[in-house]
Design a protein around this motif. Sequence first.
Motif, PDB file in Angstrom:
ATOM      1  N   ALA A 165       0.843  -1.201   0.000  1.00 57.37           N
ATOM      2  CA  ALA A 165       0.000   0.000   0.000  1.00 57.37           C
ATOM      3  C   ALA A 165       0.875   1.248   0.000  1.00 57.37           C
ATOM      4  CB  ALA A 165      -0.922  -0.003   1.212  1.00 57.37           C
ATOM      5  N   GLY A 166       0.699   2.091  -0.976  1.00 59.06           N
ATOM      6  CA  GLY A 166       1.455   3.332  -1.079  1.00 59.06           C
ATOM      7  C   GLY A 166       2.825   3.182  -1.719  1.00 59.06           C
ATOM      8  N   ALA A 167       3.169   1.974  -2.154  1.00 60.93           N
ATOM      9  CA  ALA A 167       4.488   1.741  -2.750  1.00 60.93           C
ATOM     10  C   ALA A 167       4.463   1.984  -4.257  1.00 60.93           C
ATOM     11  CB  ALA A 167       4.932   0.309  -2.475  1.00 60.93           C
ATOM     12  N   GLU A 168       5.629   2.291  -4.791  1.00 59.62           N
ATOM     13  CA  GLU A 168       5.818   2.354  -6.245  1.00 59.62           C
ATOM     14  C   GLU A 168       6.108   0.921  -6.674  1.00 59.62           C
ATOM     15  OE1 GLU A 168       9.098   5.001  -7.042  1.00 59.62           O
ATOM     16  OE2 GLU A 168       8.436   6.350  -5.455  1.00 59.62           O
ATOM     17  N   PHE A 203       9.381  -5.100  -9.171  1.00 62.16           N
ATOM     18  CA  PHE A 203      10.217  -4.334  -8.253  1.00 62.16           C
ATOM     19  C   PHE A 203       9.320  -3.342  -7.552  1.00 62.16           C
ATOM     20  CE2 PHE A 203      12.444  -0.277  -7.579  1.00 62.16           C
ATOM     21  CZ  PHE A 203      13.316  -0.681  -6.593  1.00 62.16           C
ATOM     22  N   GLY A 204       9.455  -3.244  -6.239  1.00 65.46           N
ATOM     23  CA  GLY A 204       8.639  -2.296  -5.491  1.00 65.46           C
ATOM     24  C   GLY A 204       9.442  -1.580  -4.426  1.00 65.46           C
ATOM     25  N   PHE A 205       8.998  -0.366  -4.131  1.00 64.28           N
ATOM     26  CA  PHE A 205       9.655   0.424  -3.090  1.00 64.28           C
ATOM     27  C   PHE A 205       8.618   1.289  -2.396  1.00 64.28           C
ATOM     28  CE2 PHE A 205      11.876   4.433  -1.831  1.00 64.28           C
ATOM     29  CZ  PHE A 205      12.617   3.882  -0.792  1.00 64.28           C
ATOM     30  N   ASN A 206       8.557   1.173  -1.074  1.00 61.29           N
ATOM     31  CA  ASN A 206       7.669   2.002  -0.265  1.00 61.29           C
ATOM     32  C   ASN A 206       8.524   3.121   0.326  1.00 61.29           C
ATOM     33  OD1 ASN A 206       6.208   3.105   1.967  1.00 61.29           O
ATOM     34  ND2 ASN A 206       4.841   1.340   1.857  1.00 61.29           N
ATOM     35  N   GLN A 207       8.328   4.310  -0.180  1.00 66.37           N
ATOM     36  CA  GLN A 207       9.152   5.454   0.222  1.00 66.37           C
ATOM     37  C   GLN A 207       8.967   5.821   1.693  1.00 66.37           C
ATOM     38  OE1 GLN A 207       8.757   8.661  -2.562  1.00 66.37           O
ATOM     39  NE2 GLN A 207      10.807   9.374  -2.119  1.00 66.37           N
ATOM     40  N   ILE A 208       7.812   5.569   2.241  1.00 64.90           N
ATOM     41  CA  ILE A 208       7.537   5.919   3.638  1.00 64.90           C
ATOM     42  C   ILE A 208       8.301   5.001   4.596  1.00 64.90           C
ATOM     43  CG2 ILE A 208       5.737   6.050   5.415  1.00 64.90           C
ATOM     44  CD1 ILE A 208       3.827   6.826   3.064  1.00 64.90           C
TER      45      ILE A 208
END
Length: 145
Positions: A11-14, A48-53
Motif C-alpha cells: 500500500a502506497g508503494a511504487e 520491483f517495489g519500493f515504499n518510500q515511507i
Amino acid sequence: MASKDIETHRAGAEVYHGATLCKQKAQELLEKFRLPKTLMPCNNLVEFGFNQITGFTWLKQQKTTKYRLKDIGISSFASEMTGFLEDGRMRKFTGIKSKEMMIWVPLSDIAIDRSDLNKIIFTALMGLSKSYPLTAFEIEPEEIK
C-alpha cells in the motif's frame, strides 16, 4: 514470509513490472541510496517495489539466480528478495546468500563502511562480516547457469 512482508508494505508503494523497467528503477534506487548499482543483479526481475515511507523494497524474479563477481565470488539471489533501504545501507534483507568456502551464508545487512567510504561491508545473519573495495562492483557480474 517474504510474500507476506511485500503485501504489508505494498500500500502506497511504487511498483514496477517488466525486466527492463524493473532493472532501471532498481538501479536508480540503489544509486539514490549511494549503493553500487551492480550490487544486486537485476536482469531477470519481473516485479520491483519500493515504499518510500517505510524504506521497504522488494525484488521478484522468475527463479533463483546465481552470479559471480570477479573479486568477490558467487552470490545467490532468491526469487523473492526483501529488505529496507537507507542512506548507504540495505538492512534486514532476505533472499541473498554468498558462497564462502563451499557454504552458503545468508546475508542480512550490506552497508558502505562509514570509516572508509571506499569499502562495503556484508554482514551475515549470525553476525559475521566481510568487507570489499567498492571498485569490485564497477563491472557487471556474470550469471552462472
